[in-house]
Write an enzyme that holds these catalytic residues in place. Structure first.
Site, PDB file in Angstrom:
ATOM      1  N   HIS A   1      53.873  48.440  25.009  1.00 29.64           N
ATOM      2  CA  HIS A   1      53.412  48.465  26.404  1.00 29.64           C
ATOM      3  C   HIS A   1      54.181  49.527  27.209  1.00 29.64           C
ATOM      4  O   HIS A   1      53.583  50.355  27.902  1.00 29.64           O
ATOM      5  CB  HIS A   1      53.585  47.078  27.032  1.00 29.64           C
ATOM      6  CG  HIS A   1      53.243  47.034  28.488  1.00 29.64           C
ATOM      7  ND1 HIS A   1      51.953  47.162  28.957  1.00 29.64           N
ATOM      8  CD2 HIS A   1      54.028  46.915  29.589  1.00 29.64           C
ATOM      9  CE1 HIS A   1      51.963  47.104  30.287  1.00 29.64           C
ATOM     10  NE2 HIS A   1      53.208  46.953  30.696  1.00 29.64           N
TER      11      HIS A   1
ATOM     12  N   HIS B   1      47.401  51.185  30.546  1.00 29.69           N
ATOM     13  CA  HIS B   1      46.687  50.100  29.858  1.00 29.69           C
ATOM     14  C   HIS B   1      45.622  50.674  28.927  1.00 29.69           C
ATOM     15  O   HIS B   1      45.392  50.133  27.838  1.00 29.69           O
ATOM     16  CB  HIS B   1      46.016  49.162  30.871  1.00 29.69           C
ATOM     17  CG  HIS B   1      46.922  48.068  31.359  1.00 29.69           C
ATOM     18  ND1 HIS B   1      46.639  47.316  32.470  1.00 29.69           N
ATOM     19  CD2 HIS B   1      48.088  47.583  30.883  1.00 29.69           C
ATOM     20  CE1 HIS B   1      47.602  46.430  32.655  1.00 29.69           C
ATOM     21  NE2 HIS B   1      48.492  46.571  31.715  1.00 29.69           N
TER      22      HIS B   1
ATOM     23  N   ASN C   1      51.733  48.397  39.630  1.00 30.27           N
ATOM     24  CA  ASN C   1      50.813  48.944  38.621  1.00 30.27           C
ATOM     25  C   ASN C   1      50.908  50.460  38.520  1.00 30.27           C
ATOM     26  O   ASN C   1      50.070  51.079  37.853  1.00 30.27           O
ATOM     27  CB  ASN C   1      49.366  48.548  38.955  1.00 30.27           C
ATOM     28  CG  ASN C   1      49.152  47.070  38.752  1.00 30.27           C
ATOM     29  OD1 ASN C   1      49.443  46.550  37.684  1.00 30.27           O
ATOM     30  ND2 ASN C   1      48.677  46.379  39.770  1.00 30.27           N
TER      31      ASN C   1
ATOM     32  N   ARG D   1      51.562  44.395  46.283  1.00 26.31           N
ATOM     33  CA  ARG D   1      52.119  44.159  44.943  1.00 26.31           C
ATOM     34  C   ARG D   1      51.541  45.100  43.892  1.00 26.31           C
ATOM     35  O   ARG D   1      52.159  45.353  42.871  1.00 26.31           O
ATOM     36  CB  ARG D   1      51.874  42.689  44.554  1.00 26.31           C
ATOM     37  CG  ARG D   1      52.397  42.368  43.164  1.00 26.31           C
ATOM     38  CD  ARG D   1      52.353  40.893  42.852  1.00 26.31           C
ATOM     39  NE  ARG D   1      52.844  40.673  41.497  1.00 26.31           N
ATOM     40  CZ  ARG D   1      53.258  39.519  41.028  1.00 26.31           C
ATOM     41  NH1 ARG D   1      53.242  38.467  41.782  1.00 26.31           N
ATOM     42  NH2 ARG D   1      53.687  39.412  39.780  1.00 26.31           N
TER      43      ARG D   1
ATOM     44  N   ARG E   1      46.316  20.963  35.051  1.00 27.25           N
ATOM     45  CA  ARG E   1      46.222  21.735  36.310  1.00 27.25           C
ATOM     46  C   ARG E   1      47.566  22.278  36.791  1.00 27.25           C
ATOM     47  O   ARG E   1      47.763  22.517  37.972  1.00 27.25           O
ATOM     48  CB  ARG E   1      45.598  20.912  37.426  1.00 27.25           C
ATOM     49  CG  ARG E   1      44.186  20.478  37.134  1.00 27.25           C
ATOM     50  CD  ARG E   1      43.446  20.136  38.410  1.00 27.25           C
ATOM     51  NE  ARG E   1      42.153  19.592  38.104  1.00 27.25           N
ATOM     52  CZ  ARG E   1      41.882  18.300  38.010  1.00 27.25           C
ATOM     53  NH1 ARG E   1      42.842  17.425  38.242  1.00 27.25           N
ATOM     54  NH2 ARG E   1      40.677  17.907  37.719  1.00 27.25           N
TER      55      ARG E   1
ATOM     56  N   GLU F   1      49.039  39.722  45.067  1.00 26.97           N
ATOM     57  CA  GLU F   1      48.393  41.044  44.995  1.00 26.97           C
ATOM     58  C   GLU F   1      47.077  41.012  45.775  1.00 26.97           C
ATOM     59  O   GLU F   1      46.012  41.375  45.283  1.00 26.97           O
ATOM     60  CB  GLU F   1      48.140  41.416  43.531  1.00 26.97           C
ATOM     61  CG  GLU F   1      48.041  42.909  43.305  1.00 26.97           C
ATOM     62  CD  GLU F   1      48.064  43.276  41.832  1.00 26.97           C
ATOM     63  OE1 GLU F   1      49.013  42.899  41.122  1.00 26.97           O
ATOM     64  OE2 GLU F   1      47.126  43.945  41.406  1.00 26.97           O
TER      65      GLU F   1
ATOM     66  N   GLU G   1      59.504  50.345  32.607  1.00 25.08           N
ATOM     67  CA  GLU G   1      59.233  49.585  33.842  1.00 25.08           C
ATOM     68  C   GLU G   1      60.375  49.781  34.850  1.00 25.08           C
ATOM     69  O   GLU G   1      60.172  49.680  36.056  1.00 25.08           O
ATOM     70  CB  GLU G   1      59.057  48.092  33.534  1.00 25.08           C
ATOM     71  CG  GLU G   1      57.918  47.758  32.558  1.00 25.08           C
ATOM     72  CD  GLU G   1      56.516  47.898  33.148  1.00 25.08           C
ATOM     73  OE1 GLU G   1      56.377  48.273  34.327  1.00 25.08           O
ATOM     74  OE2 GLU G   1      55.547  47.638  32.395  1.00 25.08           O
TER      75      GLU G   1
ATOM     76  N   LYS H   1      61.817  43.825  42.288  1.00 25.51           N
ATOM     77  CA  LYS H   1      60.585  43.077  42.020  1.00 25.51           C
ATOM     78  C   LYS H   1      60.466  41.884  42.965  1.00 25.51           C
ATOM     79  O   LYS H   1      59.381  41.581  43.473  1.00 25.51           O
ATOM     80  CB  LYS H   1      60.550  42.627  40.561  1.00 25.51           C
ATOM     81  CG  LYS H   1      59.286  41.862  40.255  1.00 25.51           C
ATOM     82  CD  LYS H   1      58.528  42.316  39.068  1.00 25.51           C
ATOM     83  CE  LYS H   1      57.190  41.589  39.013  1.00 25.51           C
ATOM     84  NZ  LYS H   1      56.603  41.538  37.710  1.00 25.51           N
TER      85      LYS H   1
ATOM     86  N   LYS I   1      52.985  36.176  37.274  1.00 24.05           N
ATOM     87  CA  LYS I   1      51.693  36.548  36.675  1.00 24.05           C
ATOM     88  C   LYS I   1      51.639  35.989  35.258  1.00 24.05           C
ATOM     89  O   LYS I   1      52.590  36.161  34.486  1.00 24.05           O
ATOM     90  CB  LYS I   1      51.551  38.070  36.618  1.00 24.05           C
ATOM     91  CG  LYS I   1      51.062  38.673  37.909  1.00 24.05           C
ATOM     92  CD  LYS I   1      50.661  40.120  37.691  1.00 24.05           C
ATOM     93  CE  LYS I   1      50.111  40.711  38.967  1.00 24.05           C
ATOM     94  NZ  LYS I   1      49.813  42.154  38.820  1.00 24.05           N
TER      95      LYS I   1
ATOM     96  N   HIS J   1      49.990  52.203  35.311  1.00 21.40           N
ATOM     97  CA  HIS J   1      49.327  51.238  34.429  1.00 21.40           C
ATOM     98  C   HIS J   1      47.824  51.485  34.266  1.00 21.40           C
ATOM     99  O   HIS J   1      47.216  50.925  33.355  1.00 21.40           O
ATOM    100  CB  HIS J   1      49.559  49.804  34.926  1.00 21.40           C
ATOM    101  CG  HIS J   1      50.942  49.294  34.596  1.00 21.40           C
ATOM    102  ND1 HIS J   1      52.089  49.923  35.032  1.00 21.40           N
ATOM    103  CD2 HIS J   1      51.354  48.216  33.859  1.00 21.40           C
ATOM    104  CE1 HIS J   1      53.152  49.243  34.583  1.00 21.40           C
ATOM    105  NE2 HIS J   1      52.736  48.212  33.875  1.00 21.40           N
TER     106      HIS J   1
HETATM  107  N1  GLY Z   1      53.848  43.601  36.311  1.00 23.61           N
HETATM  108  C1  GLY Z   1      53.148  43.744  37.521  1.00 23.61           C
HETATM  109  C2  GLY Z   1      53.299  42.574  38.439  1.00 23.61           C
HETATM  110  O1  GLY Z   1      54.063  41.667  38.156  1.00 23.61           O
HETATM  111  O2  GLY Z   1      52.650  42.529  39.458  1.00 23.61           O
END
Ligand code: GLY
Length: 370
Positions: A272, A260, A253, A249, A125, A241, A189, A231, A147, A256
């Site tokens: 990517h 994606h 994206n 957040r 956990r 998010e 990025e 960031k 993430k 993206h």
């Molecule tokens: N790469 C997008 C984020 O970390 O929210």
């Protein structure tokens, strides 16, 4: 080497952590982890390519700091971001009797970080997690923010969890051994962060593109630090998010939604960052037509992507219906509508919701040459 080490703090209350940025920091990995963790055993997850360059130094450093270390090496590439590979790591942890206090260290790029982070979020956990990103993409983006994910056959990152690291160690010298194509792909990025943060960072990229591509140590150090600060600010404001109407957040994206889709459809041909570069070109076109973004910003962004040798037109043979089908799997979609993060201006993002429609088709067609 003329670059100073620096620390960016991600302030998330009890989940706060420091990002250490500098040259040669891999040799300080062990003591840096020791400063935030009193466990005895460490598991380092890495891939075969990274292991060849950096595993020995990482193990020596953590052993010097009094940890007993085991390394689990996975095959490189996106196909390792799977539940099957997570299972292999769980087996390794069980065999070595790793417990709740024992950290898992991700030594590598985005695939290693997402997979090892997912295992750290779920083993017992949740166990302490350390990011040691070694690629431009993971220093600029994936290594910060908590993430974690593996892919499902129907889409990227569909199985995952938020699990913040306890510390992040970025040795910018590790980016020097990257293949040119991988080094450049990660810069997409950074362009994204420039567009979502404002003109200052965009101008910095325009002035420093040649130094960045030349991997100038002080340019790289500044690039990584500025990205980490941007960031960190976004993640601090909206860690999970979670905001529905505000972009929050999800601003990260930008590019993206289509990106994606291109990445999935290319079946490993596009990195990517290359797919995100193409996705940003789609998002910039939509931003101009649907949000009133100044055409000059779009032109500057495309020129910068070209200057950084990132693609702005696809050479792959994509079918537009396949692109729409792939976009329909995007996690950001709500009530069967596609959702794009678009720009009203530099540093000013908003949601754009739509179905399959002519404007989106035309923005995609420009990029895929249909
Ligand atoms: N790469 C997008 C984020 O970390 O929210």
């Amino acid at each position: 080497m003329q670059c100073n080490n620096a620390i960016v703090t991600v302030d998330l209350g009890p989940r706060s952590y420091d990002i250490h940025v500098g040259a040669g920091l891999l040799d300080a990995l062990g003591p840096t982890i020791r400063s935030v963790c009193d466990a005895d055993q460490i598991t380092i997850v890495t891939d075969k390519n990274v292991a060849a360059h950096y595993s020995k130094r990482a193990v020596e450093s953590v052993e010097t700091a009094g940890f007993s270390a085991k390394t689990i090496t996975i095959p490189p590439g996106e196909s390792s971001k799977s539940l099957a590979m997570a299972q292999r790591i769980y087996d390794g942890l069980a065999e070595r009797r790793r417990g709740r206090r024992d950290p898992i260290v991700a030594l590598g790029g985005g695939v290693v970080g997402d997979l090892a982070g997912f295992v750290a979020a779920t083993w017992m956990r949740g166990v302490p997690f350390v990011q040691c990103p070694t690629t431009t993409e993971s220093m600029i983006d994936a290594g910060v923010g908590g993430k974690t994910a593996v892919n499902h056959e129907s889409g990227k990152n569909l199985i995952g969890a938020f699990h913040q690291p306890i510390v992040v160690v970025m040795d910018i010298e590790t980016a020097r051994t990257l293949e040119d194509r991988d080094f450049r792909a990660g810069l997409a990025e950074s362009v994204k962060h420039a567009l979502i943060s404002g003109d200052d960072f965009l101008q910095w990229h325009e002035a420093n593109a040649t130094r960045i591509l030349g991997r100038d140590p002080s340019a790289l150090s500044e690039l990584v630090l500025r990205n980490c600060r941007i960031k960190a600010d976004v993640v601090q404001a909206d860690e999970r998010e979670s905001t529905a109407d505000e972009v929050g957040r999800a601003v990260l994206n930008f590019g993206h939604t289509a990106g994606h889709a291109f990445e999935t459809l290319s079946q490993g041909e596009l990195r990517h960052g290359e797919a995100v570069s193409l996705g940003m070109v789609v998002a910039l076109a939509l931003s101009v037509s649907e949000m009133g973004l100044a055409a000059d910003v779009r032109r500057r962004a495309e020129l910068l992507l070209e200057a950084l040798q990132l693609p702005i037109r696809s050479t792959a043979d994509f079918d537009i219906d396949d692109v729409f089908r792939a976009m329909s799997q995007d996690k950001k979609n709500v009530a069967n509508q596609l959702r794009f993060v678009l720009l009203k201006g530099l540093g000013d993002a908003a949601w754009y919701r739509t179905g399959v429609c002519r404007v989106v088709a035309s923005a995609i067609a420009d990029v895929i040459g249909r």
